[in-house]
Scaffold this motif. Structure first.
Motif, PDB file in Angstrom:
ATOM      1  N   UNK A   7      -1.967  69.343  79.763  1.00  0.00           N
ATOM      2  CA  UNK A   7      -1.314  69.225  78.457  1.00  0.00           C
ATOM      3  C   UNK A   7      -2.134  70.014  77.437  1.00  0.00           C
ATOM      4  N   UNK A   8      -1.465  70.895  76.691  1.00  0.00           N
ATOM      5  CA  UNK A   8      -2.166  71.687  75.672  1.00  0.00           C
ATOM      6  C   UNK A   8      -1.486  71.527  74.322  1.00  0.00           C
ATOM      7  N   UNK A   9      -2.276  71.676  73.254  1.00  0.00           N
ATOM      8  CA  UNK A   9      -1.682  71.586  71.923  1.00  0.00           C
ATOM      9  C   UNK A   9      -2.456  72.435  70.933  1.00  0.00           C
ATOM     10  N   UNK A  10      -1.793  72.706  69.803  1.00  0.00           N
ATOM     11  CA  UNK A  10      -2.382  73.586  68.791  1.00  0.00           C
ATOM     12  C   UNK A  10      -1.843  73.192  67.423  1.00  0.00           C
ATOM     13  N   UNK A  20       3.342  71.267  78.078  1.00  0.00           N
ATOM     14  CA  UNK A  20       2.934  70.513  79.257  1.00  0.00           C
ATOM     15  C   UNK A  20       3.298  71.332  80.489  1.00  0.00           C
ATOM     16  N   UNK A  21       2.330  71.577  81.350  1.00  0.00           N
ATOM     17  CA  UNK A  21       2.572  72.285  82.611  1.00  0.00           C
ATOM     18  C   UNK A  21       2.415  71.295  83.760  1.00  0.00           C
ATOM     19  N   UNK A  22       3.359  71.333  84.701  1.00  0.00           N
ATOM     20  CA  UNK A  22       3.217  70.501  85.897  1.00  0.00           C
ATOM     21  C   UNK A  22       4.127  71.033  86.994  1.00  0.00           C
ATOM     22  N   UNK A  23       3.553  71.262  88.154  1.00  0.00           N
ATOM     23  CA  UNK A  23       4.331  71.722  89.308  1.00  0.00           C
ATOM     24  C   UNK A  23       5.131  72.977  89.021  1.00  0.00           C
ATOM     25  N   UNK A  24       4.546  73.881  88.219  1.00  0.00           N
ATOM     26  CA  UNK A  24       5.232  75.130  87.902  1.00  0.00           C
ATOM     27  C   UNK A  24       6.277  74.990  86.803  1.00  0.00           C
ATOM     28  N   UNK A  44       3.877  63.129  69.028  1.00  0.00           N
ATOM     29  CA  UNK A  44       4.556  64.278  69.636  1.00  0.00           C
ATOM     30  C   UNK A  44       4.132  64.448  71.102  1.00  0.00           C
ATOM     31  N   UNK A  45       2.843  64.269  71.372  1.00  0.00           N
ATOM     32  CA  UNK A  45       2.360  64.390  72.747  1.00  0.00           C
ATOM     33  C   UNK A  45       2.966  63.296  73.634  1.00  0.00           C
ATOM     34  N   UNK A  46       3.030  62.085  73.088  1.00  0.00           N
ATOM     35  CA  UNK A  46       3.638  60.969  73.835  1.00  0.00           C
ATOM     36  C   UNK A  46       5.095  61.291  74.187  1.00  0.00           C
ATOM     37  N   UNK A  47       5.818  61.845  73.220  1.00  0.00           N
ATOM     38  CA  UNK A  47       7.232  62.180  73.448  1.00  0.00           C
ATOM     39  C   UNK A  47       7.374  63.230  74.544  1.00  0.00           C
TER      40      UNK A  47
END
Lengths: 201, 365
Positions: A7-10, A20-24, A44-47
């Motif tokens: 999970x990345x944020x800015x 969010x990256x997962x399984x491509x 926002x991350x939770x959503x």
């Protein structure tokens, strides 16, 4: 934990952005906002996680945009990333805005990003990245350019948060320092102008 | 809420980065399992005062290390905690924001409750952490950023009797040290010089003593000191060591006189509540000043009131007081969501008229 899940944020500019990256697969959010990132970021991350059906404990790493950009905005994300990393026991990896903007563009390329006050953040990316600097506008460089202060330059290849996430994921297998704000600009503090009095014998 | 609780406290509202772990079993004295305070004096020394951006930069990169050290010192991991308390204001917003965001990250990752704490409540509730003081008690909060008289009636209930309308005394001590070429922080340096000086040589003003009530002012005193210094420099090209001692002594005497008289008045107002165990407690770095403390002790004794000064490490900024204020708040059933805001301005007594910062952004403290 899933090894390819990050999970990345800015919040380094007038937005609250996450990827969010997962399984491509990729899930993205970007909400424009001038202020309120500190209140909005965690919900926002939770959503985003809920939308993907992924839990905090599934994450293998956290990616965070470290700027350069708005000092306060950068600290909001960096502090949150370091708190999440400590709490989850996973690494948090910092990615600069300049690295993210150059990501997946043909190299060599020079990023010229608006720094306000008539200046730009500049960094050349060839086989290896050159040094980042802050310099007055206009900036004259040879070759391909990108960034908000390069009007005729290439558009960025990916949304900022997704670029941060991809770069962070690529660094997950090697030990990284804790993410730290990448300011490039000093703290604007001047020593006091009035000297202390002479002390007579 | 009568369960034993272990809380992590996080503090970053000025120039100290702090984390602490506190355990409280109801009916027993709270136990400080660890308290880490990392100061920034050296970072700000060249500037003659705390530079907000420099402070914010330091907090952002030190907070998680402080939390790890506090947990290690306590011999606990995050799983042992029952909650996370963090200073959410008032203070320098860059530092407060870093602390709040770190706490949100920790709380989200662990599922622990998050409790936002007013920094001033942390100071004001410290006498309950150290001595189990019963409400209501009178509190004099006197530091580099704050100066106010509060009646503490409950963990969330404070009445402000008065406070400074301009500078805080700690700021005036720092400024005095700067004007006289003494080291920062100014409190200990000025106090040491004052002990060797003649307080009667310079006639400094006692601001607002001629007005009723408990409000205070220190900016005029700073100006008076500057004028006296400049007059000496104009006369002989500098200050002698004795000039400096006498200036410090005169300045400190004026601060002590004003605080003593206003404390006397605050005690009268407090007495109207007819507390069963009347007590005056002090907090803040300026409370470490021995001359001031002696005056307050005398006044309290005359008024038949218990005088209480927590140990210095709990008088100045620390995270144990934030963990304690968090526990007190949590026991009332209160905690916060992930939309918790960091607030530069956040008065403890929301009903008292603003003393400083009465513009559209509201009262500072």
């Amino acid at each position: 934990m899933r090894p390819d899940t990050l999970l990345a944020f800015d919040t380094s500019a007038a937005h609250c952005a996450a990827a969010l990256l997962s399984g491509g697969q990729v899930w993205l959010r970007c909400e424009p906002m001038d202020k309120g990132q500190a209140e909005r970021l965690m919900p926002l991350l939770e959503e985003l996680l809920a939308e993907a059906g992924i839990g905090w404990s599934d994450l293998a790493g956290i990616g965070v945009g470290t700027g350069p950009g708005n000092f306060t905005g950068v600290r909001i994300s960096v502090a949150a990333a370091r708190g999440l990393a400590l709490g989850l026991g996973i690494p948090a990896i910092g990615v600069t805005r300049l690295e993210a903007l150059a990501h997946r563009l043909p190299r060599p390329i020079t990023v010229i990003e608006d720094a306000r006050r008539g200046e730009a953040y500049v960094q050349e990316f060839a086989a290896e990245p050159g040094p980042a600097r802050i310099t007055p506008l206009p900036v004259a460089v040879a070759g391909a350019v990108t960034g908000s202060a390069a009007p005729d330059g290439l558009p960025s290849a990916l949304p900022l948060a997704q670029a941060v996430a991809e770069i962070a994921l690529s660094r997950l297998s090697t030990p990284q320092p804790r993410p730290a704000p990448f300011y490039l600009r000093g703290a604007d503090a001047a020593p006091p102008s009035d000297p202390p009095p002479v002390i007579l014998p | 809420m009568t369960a034993p609780l272990i809380f992590l406290g996080i503090e970053s509202s000025c120039d100290d980065t702090a984390a602490a772990v506190l355990r409280h079993v109801p009916g027993q004295a709270p136990e400080i399992l660890s308290s880490v305070v990392e100061g920034q004096t050296a970072l700000h020394a060249a500037f003659g005062g705390v530079v907000p951006e420099i402070a914010a930069r330091a907090h952002a990169e030190r907070l998680d290390h402080c939390v790890e050290r506090a947990l290690a010192d306590a011999g606990l991991d995050l799983a042992a905690l029952d909650g996370i308390a963090v200073t959410a204001g008032p203070g320098l917003i860059g530092g407060v924001l870093s602390g709040v965001m770190l706490a949100k990250g920790l709380a989200t990752a662990t599922g622990l409750p998050l409790v936002g704490v007013n920094h001033l409540a942390g100071h004001a509730l410290t006498p309950r952490l150290t001595d189990g003081l019963a409400f209501p008690y009178l509190m004099l909060l006197v530091s580099g950023g704050h100066c106010q008289f509060l009646i503490a009636k409950g963990p969330e209930s404070f009445t402000r009797l008065g406070g400074t309308i301009d500078d805080a005394p700690g700021e005036a001590f720092d400024k005095t040290a700067k004007l006289l070429g003494l080291a920062q922080p100014g409190g200990p340096a000025v106090e040491a010089e004052a002990a060797l000086g003649d307080a009667r040589r310079f006639a400094f003003p006692r601001p607002l003593l001629d007005r009723p009530g408990c409000d205070l002012s220190f900016s005029g005193l700073k100006t008076a000191l500057l004028r006296a210094r400049d007059a000496l420099v104009a006369e002989k090209g500098g200050l002698t060591v004795q000039d400096r001692r006498d200036l410090c002594a005169g300045f400190q005497a004026a601060v002590a006189d004003v605080l003593a008289e206003k404390t006397r008045r605050a005690l009268q107002m407090y007495h109207d509540l007819a507390p069963s165990h009347p007590a005056l407690a002090v907090a803040g770095g300026v409370a470490a000043n021995k001359a001031l403390r002696a005056r307050l002790e005398t006044i309290s004794a005359e008024a038949g009131v218990q005088f209480l000064a927590p140990p210095l490490r709990l008088c100045t900024d620390n995270a144990a007081m934030i963990a304690w204020a968090g526990i007190e708040r949590f026991r009332l059933g209160l905690h916060d969501g992930m939309d918790l805001s960091a607030r530069p301005r956040w008065p403890l007594d929301q009903t008292a008229p603003a003393l400083i910062g009465s513009g559209k952004k509201g009262a500072k403290a």
